[in-house]
Design a protein around this motif. Structure first.
Motif, PDB file in Angstrom:
ATOM      1  N   GLY A 119      -1.616   1.660   4.708  1.00 47.97           N
ATOM      2  CA  GLY A 119      -0.358   0.960   4.467  1.00 47.97           C
ATOM      3  C   GLY A 119       0.260   0.396   5.727  1.00 47.97           C
ATOM      4  O   GLY A 119       0.990  -0.580   5.670  1.00 47.97           O
ATOM      5  N   ALA A 120      -0.016   1.010   6.866  1.00 43.70           N
ATOM      6  CA  ALA A 120       0.496   0.484   8.137  1.00 43.70           C
ATOM      7  C   ALA A 120      -0.379  -0.702   8.542  1.00 43.70           C
ATOM      8  O   ALA A 120      -1.592  -0.569   8.656  1.00 43.70           O
ATOM      9  CB  ALA A 120       0.481   1.555   9.220  1.00 43.70           C
ATOM     10  N   SER A 121       0.249  -1.851   8.730  1.00 45.03           N
ATOM     11  CA  SER A 121      -0.514  -3.068   9.031  1.00 45.03           C
ATOM     12  C   SER A 121      -0.648  -3.346  10.512  1.00 45.03           C
ATOM     13  O   SER A 121      -1.678  -3.824  10.964  1.00 45.03           O
ATOM     14  CB  SER A 121       0.156  -4.279   8.375  1.00 45.03           C
ATOM     15  N   ARG A 122       0.428  -3.092  11.249  1.00 43.66           N
ATOM     16  CA  ARG A 122       0.394  -3.375  12.684  1.00 43.66           C
ATOM     17  C   ARG A 122       1.490  -2.576  13.377  1.00 43.66           C
ATOM     18  O   ARG A 122       2.450  -2.150  12.762  1.00 43.66           O
ATOM     19  CB  ARG A 122       0.591  -4.863  12.949  1.00 43.66           C
ATOM     20  N   MET A 123       1.308  -2.413  14.683  1.00 42.34           N
ATOM     21  CA  MET A 123       2.329  -1.779  15.522  1.00 42.34           C
ATOM     22  C   MET A 123       3.051  -2.878  16.280  1.00 42.34           C
ATOM     23  O   MET A 123       2.413  -3.808  16.781  1.00 42.34           O
ATOM     24  CB  MET A 123       1.705  -0.814  16.529  1.00 42.34           C
ATOM     25  N   TRP A 161       0.071  -9.690   5.403  1.00 40.92           N
ATOM     26  CA  TRP A 161       0.613 -10.963   5.827  1.00 40.92           C
ATOM     27  C   TRP A 161       0.480 -11.972   4.695  1.00 40.92           C
ATOM     28  O   TRP A 161      -0.550 -11.992   4.021  1.00 40.92           O
ATOM     29  CB  TRP A 161      -0.135 -11.449   7.071  1.00 40.92           C
ATOM     30  N   PRO A 162       1.459 -12.784   4.406  1.00 36.59           N
ATOM     31  CA  PRO A 162       2.699 -13.021   5.151  1.00 36.59           C
ATOM     32  C   PRO A 162       3.866 -12.148   4.681  1.00 36.59           C
ATOM     33  O   PRO A 162       4.979 -12.297   5.140  1.00 36.59           O
ATOM     34  CB  PRO A 162       2.991 -14.488   4.885  1.00 36.59           C
ATOM     35  N   ALA A 163       3.592 -11.229   3.764  1.00 32.16           N
ATOM     36  CA  ALA A 163       4.662 -10.382   3.219  1.00 32.16           C
ATOM     37  C   ALA A 163       4.747  -9.057   3.974  1.00 32.16           C
ATOM     38  O   ALA A 163       4.638  -7.986   3.392  1.00 32.16           O
ATOM     39  CB  ALA A 163       4.423 -10.136   1.735  1.00 32.16           C
ATOM     40  N   GLY A 218       9.399   2.913   4.854  1.00 31.24           N
ATOM     41  CA  GLY A 218       8.550   1.837   4.385  1.00 31.24           C
ATOM     42  C   GLY A 218       9.242   1.070   3.276  1.00 31.24           C
ATOM     43  O   GLY A 218       8.821   1.113   2.128  1.00 31.24           O
ATOM     44  N   TRP A 219      10.342   0.458   3.625  1.00 34.07           N
ATOM     45  CA  TRP A 219      11.098  -0.272   2.612  1.00 34.07           C
ATOM     46  C   TRP A 219      10.310  -1.474   2.148  1.00 34.07           C
ATOM     47  O   TRP A 219       9.567  -2.054   2.935  1.00 34.07           O
ATOM     48  CB  TRP A 219      12.475  -0.659   3.180  1.00 34.07           C
ATOM     49  N   PRO A 220      10.374  -1.838   0.874  1.00 30.92           N
ATOM     50  CA  PRO A 220      11.374  -1.438  -0.110  1.00 30.92           C
ATOM     51  C   PRO A 220      11.051  -0.156  -0.873  1.00 30.92           C
ATOM     52  O   PRO A 220      11.838   0.283  -1.699  1.00 30.92           O
ATOM     53  CB  PRO A 220      11.427  -2.621  -1.067  1.00 30.92           C
TER      54      PRO A 220
END
Length: 148
Positions: free
Chosen positions: A31-35, A56-58, A81-83
């Motif tokens: 779920g983590a895409s980038r730092m 990306w792009p969301a 991790g909103w929403p």
């Protein structure tokens, strides 16, 4: 609460090295895409990881902070991790022979995720954290030892 456990074929110190490198989180946390940034005092209490979740792009920018830390043994995180909301995540390392028993416990504490019935939420979290532990094991077991 969802609980996952995996035997990682390396020492608790090597697993902790991976947990202590905040820049590695998108490699193993599903779920983590980038730092975007890692506080210099990570993983001490109060330190934050500034990450993005989604595709990306969301992408949504958020953060995870250290609530408690016992180096080499246990870390408790407040993961946002909103929403979807926020969760309390506890990662425990226990020596097991030549390896390490790694346990992840996760419980949503705010946001819409708390409204999902526990059996459904539990299945989703178990799948996600099982994959996260698999990725963590790949990194920790194959990480090169530092040279002097």
């Amino acid at each position: 609460m969802s609980t996952n456990t995996r035997l990682v074929e390396t020492t608790p110190e090597r697993v902790w090295e991976v947990l202590s490198d905040g820049w590695l989180y998108p490699l193993w946390v599903v779920g983590a895409s980038r730092m975007r940034d890692v506080d210099s005092h990570w993983p001490q209490v109060g330190a934050k990881l500034h990450h993005s979740v989604g595709v990306w792009p969301a992408l949504i920018d958020d953060s995870t902070s250290v609530v408690e830390a016992d180096p080499g043994r246990r870390i408790k995180l407040h993961a946002r991790g909103w929403p979807a909301g926020a969760a309390e995540v506890v990662i425990t390392l226990s020596p097991q022979g030549a390896g390490t028993l790694v346990t992840i416990e996760e419980e949503p504490v705010s946001g819409p995720a708390t409204l999902i019935p526990q059996p459904v939420r539990g299945l989703s979290l178990r799948w996600r954290n099982s994959e996260s532990l698999r990725r963590l094991a790949f990194i920790a077991e194959r990480r090169e030892l530092p040279t002097s």
